[in-house]
Design a protein around this motif. Structure first.
Motif, mmCIF file in Angstrom:
data_model
loop_
_atom_site.group_PDB
_atom_site.id
_atom_site.type_symbol
_atom_site.label_atom_id
_atom_site.label_comp_id
_atom_site.label_asym_id
_atom_site.label_seq_id
_atom_site.Cartn_x
_atom_site.Cartn_y
_atom_site.Cartn_z
ATOM 1 N N GLN A 151 15.651 54.463 50.352
ATOM 2 C CA GLN A 151 14.789 55.645 50.273
ATOM 3 C C GLN A 151 14.092 55.945 51.604
ATOM 4 N N ILE A 152 13.605 54.920 52.288
ATOM 5 C CA ILE A 152 12.808 55.152 53.487
ATOM 6 C C ILE A 152 13.440 54.579 54.754
ATOM 7 N N GLY A 153 14.529 53.837 54.607
ATOM 8 C CA GLY A 153 15.135 53.180 55.759
ATOM 9 C C GLY A 153 15.888 54.147 56.673
ATOM 10 N N LEU A 154 15.724 53.952 57.979
ATOM 11 C CA LEU A 154 16.397 54.818 58.948
ATOM 12 C C LEU A 154 17.894 54.554 59.020
ATOM 13 N N PHE A 155 18.339 53.347 58.652
ATOM 14 C CA PHE A 155 19.767 53.030 58.747
ATOM 15 C C PHE A 155 20.580 53.928 57.827
ATOM 16 N N ASN A 156 20.146 54.049 56.578
ATOM 17 C CA ASN A 156 20.882 54.897 55.636
ATOM 18 C C ASN A 156 20.892 56.350 56.075
ATOM 19 N N TYR A 157 19.768 56.823 56.646
ATOM 20 C CA TYR A 157 19.732 58.202 57.109
ATOM 21 C C TYR A 157 20.616 58.395 58.342
ATOM 22 N N GLY A 158 20.725 57.358 59.170
ATOM 23 C CA GLY A 158 21.631 57.433 60.308
ATOM 24 C C GLY A 158 23.075 57.524 59.865
ATOM 25 N N VAL A 159 23.449 56.704 58.886
ATOM 26 C CA VAL A 159 24.811 56.761 58.339
ATOM 27 C C VAL A 159 25.057 58.114 57.693
ATOM 28 N N SER A 160 24.061 58.640 56.981
ATOM 29 C CA SER A 160 24.194 59.948 56.337
ATOM 30 C C SER A 160 24.370 61.064 57.360
ATOM 31 N N PHE A 161 23.687 60.951 58.508
ATOM 32 C CA PHE A 161 23.776 61.983 59.542
ATOM 33 C C PHE A 161 25.190 62.088 60.109
ATOM 34 N N PHE A 162 25.860 60.939 60.268
ATOM 35 C CA PHE A 162 27.197 60.949 60.873
ATOM 36 C C PHE A 162 28.322 61.112 59.857
ATOM 37 N N THR A 163 28.074 60.756 58.594
ATOM 38 C CA THR A 163 29.154 60.793 57.600
ATOM 39 C C THR A 163 28.938 61.812 56.494
ATOM 40 N N GLY A 164 27.688 62.245 56.308
ATOM 41 C CA GLY A 164 27.407 63.191 55.230
ATOM 42 C C GLY A 164 27.192 62.542 53.884
ATOM 43 N N ILE A 165 27.205 61.200 53.828
ATOM 44 C CA ILE A 165 26.985 60.487 52.565
ATOM 45 C C ILE A 165 25.498 60.541 52.204
ATOM 46 N N ASP A 166 25.218 60.645 50.903
ATOM 47 C CA ASP A 166 23.836 60.648 50.434
ATOM 48 C C ASP A 166 23.176 59.316 50.804
ATOM 49 N N PRO A 167 22.064 59.302 51.527
ATOM 50 C CA PRO A 167 21.439 58.034 51.949
ATOM 51 C C PRO A 167 20.981 57.155 50.793
ATOM 52 N N ALA A 168 20.723 57.750 49.631
ATOM 53 C CA ALA A 168 20.282 56.964 48.481
ATOM 54 C C ALA A 168 21.440 56.449 47.633
ATOM 55 N N SER A 169 22.673 56.716 48.079
ATOM 56 C CA SER A 169 23.834 56.350 47.269
ATOM 57 C C SER A 169 24.345 54.934 47.539
ATOM 58 N N PHE A 170 23.787 54.247 48.509
ATOM 59 C CA PHE A 170 24.251 52.882 48.792
ATOM 60 C C PHE A 170 23.084 52.029 49.286
ATOM 61 N N GLN A 171 23.193 50.735 49.043
ATOM 62 C CA GLN A 171 22.175 49.769 49.460
ATOM 63 C C GLN A 171 22.860 48.654 50.244
ATOM 64 N N MET A 172 22.499 48.517 51.495
ATOM 65 C CA MET A 172 23.163 47.542 52.355
ATOM 66 C C MET A 172 22.889 46.107 51.914
ATOM 67 N N ILE A 173 21.662 45.804 51.510
ATOM 68 C CA ILE A 173 21.344 44.424 51.138
ATOM 69 C C ILE A 173 21.327 44.216 49.628
ATOM 70 N N GLY A 174 21.663 45.245 48.869
ATOM 71 C CA GLY A 174 21.689 45.112 47.419
ATOM 72 C C GLY A 174 23.065 45.268 46.824
ATOM 73 N N ASP A 175 24.048 45.589 47.645
ATOM 74 C CA ASP A 175 25.412 45.786 47.182
ATOM 75 C C ASP A 175 26.251 44.561 47.527
ATOM 76 N N VAL A 176 27.061 44.105 46.585
ATOM 77 C CA VAL A 176 27.865 42.898 46.787
ATOM 78 C C VAL A 176 28.839 43.066 47.944
ATOM 79 N N ALA A 177 29.426 44.250 48.071
ATOM 80 C CA ALA A 177 30.410 44.474 49.127
ATOM 81 C C ALA A 177 29.764 44.696 50.491
ATOM 82 N N LEU A 178 28.557 45.262 50.527
ATOM 83 C CA LEU A 178 27.923 45.621 51.798
ATOM 84 C C LEU A 178 26.984 44.554 52.346
ATOM 85 N N ALA A 179 26.454 43.687 51.482
ATOM 86 C CA ALA A 179 25.474 42.695 51.928
ATOM 87 C C ALA A 179 26.011 41.774 53.032
#
Length: 315
Positions: A151-179
């Protein structure tokens, strides 16, 4: 003329003792000064290792009376080597080791090559790049935990800026594949400057006359890079890999601050698993055998790697 403290000590020394001291060689005197330090190092390093080896053959638990301790032989080692969960932590550690070292070597060498070109503002950029390495792993872990917040992290918004993905649609440290990739990214960000500095030292150790001779022979920049730069920097690269490999094999604090080994156990490295066995489950004998296996693994691989490094340096 007043006596100095040294003169008073010399006068107070019995003649027989003074004669023996004057008869000592420089080598003996040097050993007398070094001996206390060597004794302290042996007491701090060797004794705990021997004690750990002894505990690894027992069922000792620190939360139980010592009268219940029994020698179980190689049972702890057998249980560890046949435990599927431990092999999963080994796989997680291998994934972390491979990708962090690969990315740090690639990015670190590239940065070193660019900085070695000595452009304007070279020193400023070098200082800025090195800054992450100066921070505490605990601080870095907390800092990136906020950056990874969906919700507030700049990393997700950075990824969203370059890819167009919704920043709230993924969690880097809460997802089994992304952690697992979350901790790889943070460690690469923090320790790439270390590899860069080692590579930079290697690049600046290459004499200019070698490149001048290559230019006289009309060698292209690409050929100079592969026949001069890479071979002469290779020992420095291998040294950086050795340092980072040993450090990342025992990585603990950064991962604990970021993921705590989760979600589930996908980021539970061997160091975290060892801590849980020793200080949460209180299986001290079992954890001692686990630690010995890890020590032998690191020591054996490092010894083989150092031999390869020496062969490269002798070429």
């Amino acid at each position: 003329m007043a006596d100095t403290p040294i003169d008073r000590v010399a006068k107070a020394t019995p003649p027989t003792v003074a004669a023996k001291i004057r008869g000592l060689s420089d080598r003996t005197i040097a050993w007398l000064f070094v001996a206390p330090t060597i004794f302290l190092l042996l007491a701090v390093n060797i004794f705990p290792l021997i004690w750990t080896i002894n505990l690894s053959f027992t069922n000792f638990r620190t939360n139980r009376p010592t009268r219940d301790v029994e020698y179980v032989g190689l049972r702890n080692y057998e249980r560890i080597l046949t435990d599927g969960d431990i092999w999963l932590t080994m796989q997680a550690t291998a994934h972390f080791l491979f990708w962090t070292i690969a990315l740090q070597v690639l990015i670190g060498f590239t940065l070193a090559w660019l900085i070695n070109r000595k452009f304007k503002g070279n020193d400023l950029w070098t200082t800025l790049i090195v800054l992450p390495m100066m921070l505490s792993p605990a601080v870095v872990g907390n800092f990136w935990t906020f950056l990874y917040q969906p919700q507030i992290g700049l990393f997700n918004y950075g990824v969203s800026f370059f890819t167009g993905i919704d920043p709230a649609s993924f969690q880097m440290i809460g997802d089994v594949a992304l952690a697992p990739w979350a901790i790889v990214i943070v460690d690469t960000w923090m320790w790439t400057p270390f590899v860069m500095l080692i590579c930079l030292a290697g690049l600046r150790s290459i004499p200019d006359y070698i490149y001048e001779a290559a230019e006289i022979d009309r060698a292209s920049k690409w050929r100079q890079f592969w026949t001069i730069t890479v071979p002469m920097v290779l020992p420095f690269l291998m040294l950086a890999v050795l340092f980072r490999g040993i450090e990342n094999f025992k990585m603990f604090d950064l991962v604990v601050q970021l993921t705590g080994g989760g979600p589930g156990s996908v980021t539970e490295l061997t160091s975290i698993n060892l801590k849980r066995e020793a200080f949460e489950k209180w299986r001290t004998g079992y954890a001692s055998a686990y630690a010995i296996i890890l020590f032998v693994t690191v020591f054996g691989l490092a010894s083989i790697y150092v031999k390869a490094l020496n062969k490269v340096k002798e070429r």
